[in-house]
Design an enzyme around this catalytic site. Sequence first.
Site, PDB file in Angstrom:
ATOM      1  N   ASP A 178      16.716  61.088  -1.413  1.00 17.18           N
ATOM      2  CA  ASP A 178      17.069  62.216  -0.541  1.00 17.18           C
ATOM      3  C   ASP A 178      17.653  61.652   0.756  1.00 17.18           C
ATOM      4  O   ASP A 178      17.655  60.448   0.988  1.00 17.18           O
ATOM      5  CB  ASP A 178      15.803  63.024  -0.276  1.00 17.18           C
ATOM      6  CG  ASP A 178      16.079  64.416   0.284  1.00 17.18           C
ATOM      7  OD1 ASP A 178      17.258  64.785   0.416  1.00 17.18           O
ATOM      8  OD2 ASP A 178      15.112  65.134   0.576  1.00 17.18           O
ATOM      9  N   GLU A 220      22.996  61.103   2.933  1.00 21.35           N
ATOM     10  CA  GLU A 220      24.372  61.399   3.331  1.00 21.35           C
ATOM     11  C   GLU A 220      25.028  60.274   4.148  1.00 21.35           C
ATOM     12  O   GLU A 220      26.249  60.133   4.025  1.00 21.35           O
ATOM     13  CB  GLU A 220      24.403  62.727   4.110  1.00 21.35           C
ATOM     14  CG  GLU A 220      24.058  63.937   3.299  1.00 21.35           C
ATOM     15  CD  GLU A 220      22.584  64.040   2.939  1.00 21.35           C
ATOM     16  OE1 GLU A 220      22.274  64.568   1.866  1.00 21.35           O
ATOM     17  OE2 GLU A 220      21.753  63.570   3.736  1.00 21.35           O
ATOM     18  N   ASP A 235      19.192  72.168   0.349  1.00 24.88           N
ATOM     19  CA  ASP A 235      18.172  73.013   0.957  1.00 24.88           C
ATOM     20  C   ASP A 235      18.597  74.471   1.001  1.00 24.88           C
ATOM     21  O   ASP A 235      19.009  74.997   2.034  1.00 24.88           O
ATOM     22  CB  ASP A 235      17.857  72.497   2.362  1.00 24.88           C
ATOM     23  CG  ASP A 235      17.342  71.068   2.342  1.00 24.88           C
ATOM     24  OD1 ASP A 235      16.859  70.637   1.278  1.00 24.88           O
ATOM     25  OD2 ASP A 235      17.419  70.387   3.367  1.00 24.88           O
TER      26      ASP A 235
END
Length: 986
Positions: free
Chosen positions: A571, A574, A647
């Site tokens: 996770d 990015e 999300d």
Amino acid sequence: MASVRRKPTISAGWKTQIACAAVLLVALFPAPGYMVKSDDFKRCDQSAFCVRQRAYADFADKVYNDSKDSRLSPYELVAGSLKFDEKAGLVTASLLDAENKIPFSLSVSLLERNTARVQIKETRPVKSRYELSGDLALASELPKSVPISSSTNSKDSSETTVVFGEKKQNSLVIRAKPFAFSLSVNNVPAVTFNEHGYFYYEHWREKDVAAGLANQDASSSSGDLVVETGITDDEEKKLKEALNKDLWEETFKSTTDSKPNGPASMGFDISFPGSSNVYGLPEHAANFSLLPTRGKGKVYDDPYRLYNLDVAEYILDSPMALYGSIPFMFSHKKGVSAGLYWMNAAEMWVDVEKHDESDILSKASKWLPFGSHKAPKASTTAHWMAESGAFDVFIFLGTKPMDIFDSFTALTGRPVLPQHFAVAYHQCRWNYIDEQDVADVDANFDKFDIPYDVLWLDIEHTDGKRYFTWDSAKFPNSEQMQNNLAVKGRKMVTIIDPHIKRDDSYKVYKEAKDLGIFIKDKNGNDVDGWCWPGSSSWIDYTDEKARKYWAERFKFSEYKGSTPSLFTWNDMNEPSVFTGPEITMPKDALHNGGVEHRDVHNVYGTLLHRSSYEGHLLRSDNKERPFILSRAFFAGTQRYGAIWTGDNFAKWDHLEASVPMLLSVGTSGVVFSGADVGGFFGNPEPDLLVRWYQVAAFQPFFRAHAHIDTKRREPWLFGEPYTSLIRAAIRERYKILPYIYTLFAEATRSGAPIMRPLLAEFPEDEATFAIGDQFMLGSGILVKPVISKDQESVNVYVPQASVWYDYHTHAKLAASTSGHVTIKTPQERIPVLLRGGSIIPRRERVRRASNLMLRDPYTLWVALDQQGQAHGELYADDGHTFQYQENKYILSALSYTHNTLSSTLHTTQTSAPSESTITEVGSRVERLVIVGLKTAPKRVVVTEGGKKSDREVLVESEKLADGLVRVTLRDPAVIVGREWEVKLEF
């Protein structure tokens, strides 16, 4: 896990703490209904290169509209420089920016699978541009080149036509002045480049030299151009100001990007003549058919942005950037499909403009397509803009979308075949708090007779957010916990994020620091930013040494407390940097070899994904298939595993948005994708949760997930009838696992999406081209979600090229002249349809985990088409190893024709499976269900291995509401993996 920021561990000075508090305050105390702060992220008018490129396009449009000619683009081929290497399939030329007198080289490589690679480079650059190379961007090697069949020049030598392709069906037409090219399929134009004159390449320069047209004075050719076309002095001044915007430094909010290499952006227009729709460019919470951002009829003011960002509770119906970026677009019209991939990991913006027939006739009919005076009825233009990197563009041609998916994934990598368990249902939450919680959740799935395969642990399972560790108070016996799940056939996943806590007592940090494999800031120091652990640094996965180090962390001797049944979730990759610009890494941070982060930003998360994948291979000595979930993604992510849409929120419109988002991702190569069931933020009302389960059961990645501040929502917590409805949806997923697993095997061969837009299956039906609110699961099942509360019926478009049956009742749908049908949606079902002509393999005996079903017998649903035929496939292997690569698998071609169901060796399997393979992974067929018969058979004859069986097959028949007959043949006793026939005699 998520991006709503909680206060990290305080270990820095008070000044840093105050700075962090300013960034995190809103997230610490979110108001009800809090949505992402849009001003945390740039708009085009706040991005200097986007402003410059758009200004140049506006200028080109103005010149173009005034002159009714495109010849004013300053880029042209140097006379006599166009050369051909017929055998190598290579076209080269010298290209000149006539305004700035900058020389470029052009090469067009013609490749297999109807692919053309276009590269444009400065001939004498001040410095080298960063190029994605080798396996950082591509599967392995480039497709082989194809020879040029012929080349001809126009009478005035202004255009050159090159013919290529196995059937000589493709043509490349290059125009010299201004430089432009088109590609056609069977003489039908597919794409055109620089039709609108937007091509604008900011060459490298020294700091005291201005950019592009901004450096021209009134006596230059640019000045003459302005006079000729009626551009006013004020308009010229504004253009120069725009082209000079923030060339060497750029500030957004409180952060300044030093931009030491200056401006290096590139932009170009690519048009799809005759196509009203374009698709791709994930990830955006927007329509599947991309909406216009430019020109008349524009829906969005900003272009679609491709820049991987941590965006919590993302805005719907927006072109703003999200977690993943794939610079791939495709288009389709009847008879012709085309796609484009820009192999570049820098930030991009892409404008989309729709043109109707009047636009084209008034602007470009005299030269579009080249050599023709007939303009298409419609066209879509995309204006691509990248901040830096290389001009390295691949264009794919075909006659249907599946051709484009095949070509694109042949280049960037075929989807990896997951382990069987990964295709089943996953249960996740931030966080299951301790071993007792894990045991209780696991036991309740059994108590309520709900199957599941994987239980997930979020960041709270670690020792102070130190990854590859366990909280010894909450999870003191992690191996035993995993083994307790494993004996039931179940797995566990733990989260491992890329931010590494800056703590010399933390082994991973200390070793990475000593190895010098962290990303550096512009001053050469290890980046120090904030994320979940507090002060953190980030490993540089562009460095092979760093990837090797990371992979070794997954060894059981290194990741203490891990077992072979533990898998990984990457996770925040990015990467998410709470204190960074736009909550990510500064662009002027430095990677291995002095490469700026701006050049590799969008591929960073995929390189982490890759490194974790390689770590799982390492720990099993390359025997077990990994399962790795990633939030960030790029072209080629499909080589390493699954992604999810990030999300989302527990709202009906987020359920609705999940379908076009997953279609965009899946058609861009990443076929293993899903959305958090129920929505990550917020508390879903029970009927929303049920409807979400009902649609997600037919999507590739099936995981429920929830935020730490939400109420618990395990399937049994809502009482009846909701528990039973959710149970039914999950159990239906387990019944169709053979079908879905077979689709994954198909994807490894051709890149075919698991979850498909209707146009992929019905490329001749124009009514499907803009549909993104319903989907096909493979070729045989159509699904339309219920997206509002108390919705009693749904309008579904049903392509008339096929016969359709209700999935639940098997009754044939009545024909509709419009193709639209209204289907009732009682609480227990959403519209799901069986396509006539399909064979769907199933397993009806649902067990508590999917691996316990691997040797169970099959049921085959045979849904007949208008001709009384049906076709399908069935794939089976051991479910977890790479032995399928050694031909230890079964792939049967199933066909029902002339009242006979047959199973033969699939054409793609090189040799028949051995008896040992059949024994190990084959199973018998216990039931055949044939839908669409007019009468019941009187007798059934079974033949296997050329010999008739004397076994009597029990025949059951039922007349349905449509007047047709459903026939069930019980226990034909044929074996999957062998060749056999079941003949019905009437």
